[in-house]
Write a protein that holds these residues in place. Sequence first.
Motif, PDB file in Angstrom:
ATOM      1  N   ASP A 103       9.516  51.904  14.511  1.00 17.92           N
ATOM      2  CA  ASP A 103      11.129  51.926  15.017  1.00 17.92           C
ATOM      3  C   ASP A 103      11.607  53.111  15.402  1.00 17.92           C
ATOM      4  OD1 ASP A 103      10.855  53.174  12.597  1.00 17.92           O
ATOM      5  OD2 ASP A 103      12.536  52.422  11.632  1.00 17.92           O
ATOM      6  N   SER A 104      10.493  54.104  15.363  1.00 16.83           N
ATOM      7  CA  SER A 104      10.935  55.742  16.079  1.00 16.83           C
ATOM      8  C   SER A 104       9.629  56.259  16.143  1.00 16.83           C
ATOM      9  CB  SER A 104      11.638  56.263  14.789  1.00 16.83           C
ATOM     10  OG  SER A 104      11.166  56.579  13.770  1.00 16.83           O
ATOM     11  N   LEU A 105       9.721  57.290  16.814  1.00 15.87           N
ATOM     12  CA  LEU A 105       8.740  58.389  17.123  1.00 15.87           C
ATOM     13  C   LEU A 105       8.926  59.599  16.059  1.00 15.87           C
ATOM     14  CD1 LEU A 105       9.003  59.251  20.942  1.00 15.87           C
ATOM     15  CD2 LEU A 105       7.557  57.688  19.743  1.00 15.87           C
ATOM     16  N   ASN A 106       7.817  60.334  15.743  1.00 14.26           N
ATOM     17  CA  ASN A 106       7.606  61.447  15.169  1.00 14.26           C
ATOM     18  C   ASN A 106       8.707  62.416  15.550  1.00 14.26           C
ATOM     19  OD1 ASN A 106       6.617  64.439  14.836  1.00 14.26           O
ATOM     20  ND2 ASN A 106       5.526  63.414  13.334  1.00 14.26           N
ATOM     21  N   VAL A 107       9.446  63.083  14.576  1.00 10.66           N
ATOM     22  CA  VAL A 107      10.484  63.951  14.997  1.00 10.66           C
ATOM     23  C   VAL A 107      10.049  64.938  16.054  1.00 10.66           C
ATOM     24  CG1 VAL A 107      10.156  65.576  13.056  1.00 10.66           C
ATOM     25  CG2 VAL A 107      12.545  65.436  13.972  1.00 10.66           C
ATOM     26  N   SER A 108       8.865  65.504  16.040  1.00  8.60           N
ATOM     27  CA  SER A 108       8.545  66.464  17.032  1.00  8.60           C
ATOM     28  C   SER A 108       8.420  65.836  18.370  1.00  8.60           C
ATOM     29  CB  SER A 108       7.358  67.053  16.684  1.00  8.60           C
ATOM     30  OG  SER A 108       6.355  66.456  16.433  1.00  8.60           O
ATOM     31  N   ALA A 109       7.982  64.586  18.487  1.00 11.53           N
ATOM     32  CA  ALA A 109       7.765  64.044  19.762  1.00 11.53           C
ATOM     33  C   ALA A 109       9.167  63.474  20.292  1.00 11.53           C
ATOM     34  CB  ALA A 109       6.784  62.529  19.553  1.00 11.53           C
ATOM     35  N   THR A 110      10.014  63.136  19.489  1.00 13.08           N
ATOM     36  CA  THR A 110      11.570  62.940  20.021  1.00 13.08           C
ATOM     37  C   THR A 110      12.073  64.260  20.161  1.00 13.08           C
ATOM     38  OG1 THR A 110      11.353  61.039  18.001  1.00 13.08           O
ATOM     39  CG2 THR A 110      13.954  62.033  19.069  1.00 13.08           C
ATOM     40  N   ALA A 111      12.010  65.257  19.763  1.00  8.82           N
ATOM     41  CA  ALA A 111      12.618  66.647  20.132  1.00  8.82           C
ATOM     42  C   ALA A 111      11.959  66.656  21.555  1.00  8.82           C
ATOM     43  CB  ALA A 111      12.098  67.472  19.204  1.00  8.82           C
ATOM     44  N   ALA A 112      10.728  66.861  21.700  1.00  2.00           N
ATOM     45  CA  ALA A 112      10.233  67.042  23.030  1.00  2.00           C
ATOM     46  C   ALA A 112      10.769  66.381  24.133  1.00  2.00           C
ATOM     47  CB  ALA A 112       8.616  67.266  23.000  1.00  2.00           C
ATOM     48  N   VAL A 113      10.751  64.896  24.007  1.00  2.00           N
ATOM     49  CA  VAL A 113      11.429  64.001  25.090  1.00  2.00           C
ATOM     50  C   VAL A 113      12.846  64.543  25.277  1.00  2.00           C
ATOM     51  CG1 VAL A 113      12.267  61.625  25.593  1.00  2.00           C
ATOM     52  CG2 VAL A 113       9.792  62.324  24.290  1.00  2.00           C
ATOM     53  N   LEU A 114      13.676  64.687  24.368  1.00  2.00           N
ATOM     54  CA  LEU A 114      15.195  64.931  24.675  1.00  2.00           C
ATOM     55  C   LEU A 114      15.180  66.432  25.138  1.00  2.00           C
ATOM     56  CD1 LEU A 114      16.692  63.469  21.114  1.00  2.00           C
ATOM     57  CD2 LEU A 114      16.662  62.528  23.479  1.00  2.00           C
ATOM     58  N   PHE A 115      14.598  67.443  24.532  1.00  2.00           N
ATOM     59  CA  PHE A 115      14.757  68.707  25.029  1.00  2.00           C
ATOM     60  C   PHE A 115      14.411  68.692  26.508  1.00  2.00           C
ATOM     61  CE2 PHE A 115      13.608  70.737  20.549  1.00  2.00           C
ATOM     62  CZ  PHE A 115      14.619  70.241  20.105  1.00  2.00           C
ATOM     63  N   TYR A 116      13.344  68.107  27.026  1.00  2.00           N
ATOM     64  CA  TYR A 116      13.071  68.173  28.398  1.00  2.00           C
ATOM     65  C   TYR A 116      13.828  67.144  29.293  1.00  2.00           C
ATOM     66  CZ  TYR A 116       9.243  71.563  27.777  1.00  2.00           C
ATOM     67  OH  TYR A 116       8.694  72.576  27.399  1.00  2.00           O
ATOM     68  N   GLU A 117      14.591  66.086  28.807  1.00  2.00           N
ATOM     69  CA  GLU A 117      15.369  65.269  29.389  1.00  2.00           C
ATOM     70  C   GLU A 117      16.463  66.343  29.930  1.00  2.00           C
ATOM     71  OE1 GLU A 117      17.660  62.549  31.499  1.00  2.00           O
ATOM     72  OE2 GLU A 117      15.496  63.054  31.474  1.00  2.00           O
ATOM     73  N   ALA A 118      16.973  66.996  28.809  1.00  2.00           N
ATOM     74  CA  ALA A 118      18.179  68.002  28.973  1.00  2.00           C
ATOM     75  C   ALA A 118      17.810  68.874  30.120  1.00  2.00           C
ATOM     76  CB  ALA A 118      18.716  68.624  27.723  1.00  2.00           C
ATOM     77  N   ARG A 119      16.560  69.625  29.747  1.00  2.00           N
ATOM     78  CA  ARG A 119      16.116  70.458  30.874  1.00  2.00           C
ATOM     79  C   ARG A 119      16.092  70.027  32.228  1.00  2.00           C
ATOM     80  NH1 ARG A 119      17.447  74.787  31.746  1.00  2.00           N
ATOM     81  NH2 ARG A 119      17.100  75.079  29.272  1.00  2.00           N
ATOM     82  N   ARG A 120      15.688  68.784  32.489  1.00  2.00           N
ATOM     83  CA  ARG A 120      15.650  68.097  33.640  1.00  2.00           C
ATOM     84  C   ARG A 120      16.805  67.934  34.250  1.00  2.00           C
ATOM     85  NH1 ARG A 120      16.672  63.526  36.247  1.00  2.00           N
ATOM     86  NH2 ARG A 120      17.626  62.590  34.275  1.00  2.00           N
ATOM     87  N   GLN A 121      17.885  67.392  33.543  1.00  2.00           N
ATOM     88  CA  GLN A 121      19.333  67.219  33.990  1.00  2.00           C
ATOM     89  C   GLN A 121      19.766  68.502  34.202  1.00  2.00           C
ATOM     90  OE1 GLN A 121      21.653  64.935  31.489  1.00  2.00           O
ATOM     91  NE2 GLN A 121      20.320  63.638  31.082  1.00  2.00           N
ATOM     92  N   ARG A 122      19.911  69.657  33.583  1.00  2.00           N
ATOM     93  CA  ARG A 122      20.165  70.882  33.939  1.00  2.00           C
ATOM     94  C   ARG A 122      19.560  71.485  35.350  1.00  2.00           C
ATOM     95  NH1 ARG A 122      22.897  74.062  29.125  1.00  2.00           N
ATOM     96  NH2 ARG A 122      24.007  72.309  27.866  1.00  2.00           N
ATOM     97  N   SER A 123      18.494  71.261  35.265  1.00  2.00           N
ATOM     98  CA  SER A 123      17.720  71.732  36.692  1.00  2.00           C
ATOM     99  C   SER A 123      18.302  71.011  37.700  1.00  2.00           C
ATOM    100  CB  SER A 123      16.249  71.577  36.600  1.00  2.00           C
ATOM    101  OG  SER A 123      15.755  72.525  35.272  1.00  2.00           O
ATOM    102  N   VAL A 124      18.379  69.675  37.597  1.00  3.38           N
ATOM    103  CA  VAL A 124      19.054  68.803  38.899  1.00  3.38           C
ATOM    104  C   VAL A 124      20.260  69.383  39.103  1.00  3.38           C
ATOM    105  CG1 VAL A 124      19.668  66.700  39.562  1.00  3.38           C
ATOM    106  CG2 VAL A 124      17.324  67.014  38.482  1.00  3.38           C
ATOM    107  N   GLY A 125      21.182  69.487  38.212  1.00  7.47           N
ATOM    108  CA  GLY A 125      22.385  69.850  38.371  1.00  7.47           C
ATOM    109  C   GLY A 125      22.700  71.333  38.987  1.00  7.47           C
ATOM    110  N   ALA A 126      21.686  72.266  38.688  1.00  3.94           N
ATOM    111  CA  ALA A 126      22.008  73.564  39.027  1.00  3.94           C
ATOM    112  C   ALA A 126      21.445  73.543  40.585  1.00  3.94           C
ATOM    113  CB  ALA A 126      20.654  74.662  38.401  1.00  3.94           C
TER     114      ALA A 126
END
Length: 270
Positions: A246-269
């Motif tokens: 029902d969920s990923l390991n917390v470290s895997a979840t963190a990596a997915v979300l952190f890099y999605e945030a980085r992607r969005q911010r890079s596209v926005g920039a």
Amino acid sequence: MPNPVITSRQNPRIKEVAALRNRERREELHQAVVYGVRESQRALAAGATAKECLWCRDYFRSSQAEDIVAALEAAGAESFEVARDAFDKLAYGDRLDGVVSVFETPRRMLADLKLPAVPLVAVLEGVEKPGNLGAVLRSADGAGLDAVIVVDPVIDLFNPNAIRASVAAVFQSNVVVATARETLAWLAQNKFTAWATRPDAKQMYWDADFTVAGAIVLGGEAEGLTGAWQGAGITPVALPMHGVADSLNVSATAAVLFYEARRQRSVGAR
């Protein structure tokens, strides 16, 4: 005059440094033991105060080992050459590269953070495994998050596994400790959007707008987030799970979300 080479496993310095594997001893002395050349380099680069360096030339793999010993000595650390058999008592895990260092453990709080105009931070609550904590810190560092707030920690941030898994990112000045209550008040005061990871959330993580000032909130491995992270001002988000878990390991979840945030911010920039 240099210190004599330590040859005995029963040497008081060997015993004292080995004792820093114990949490109570670390907290008593406000010190942590750091294993490895790379980890020692990064702790020093993060501004941590070096106290001691123990080294064994037999295990040096490159000139970087000699360089970090010199750098630690220049930073004021007391230096001890150790013979192979005595150094083996200090070994931790399966990696030996000839350098073990001791650093003061910093205690940083929310008031110490210096953030940019539109910051992105991570909030970790209830993470129980040092390796997972370290992996999240490493991902946060890699994705360029502005801070990590460890809420009501149940484990010691300076556990050797956390230091090793984070590649000493735990020593960085943007890693702080706070209570959930303090963190919620701080997020509200600074007008952060908070995204709480929950398996039952209706909104997928890719639909969140990570380009605004915000906090990605992650819970522990067993129980997830507490009730403190529900209600007004908290947006639940989920990662889709297509298998039996029902969920990923917390470290895997963190990596997915952190890099999605980085992607969005890079596209926005752009």
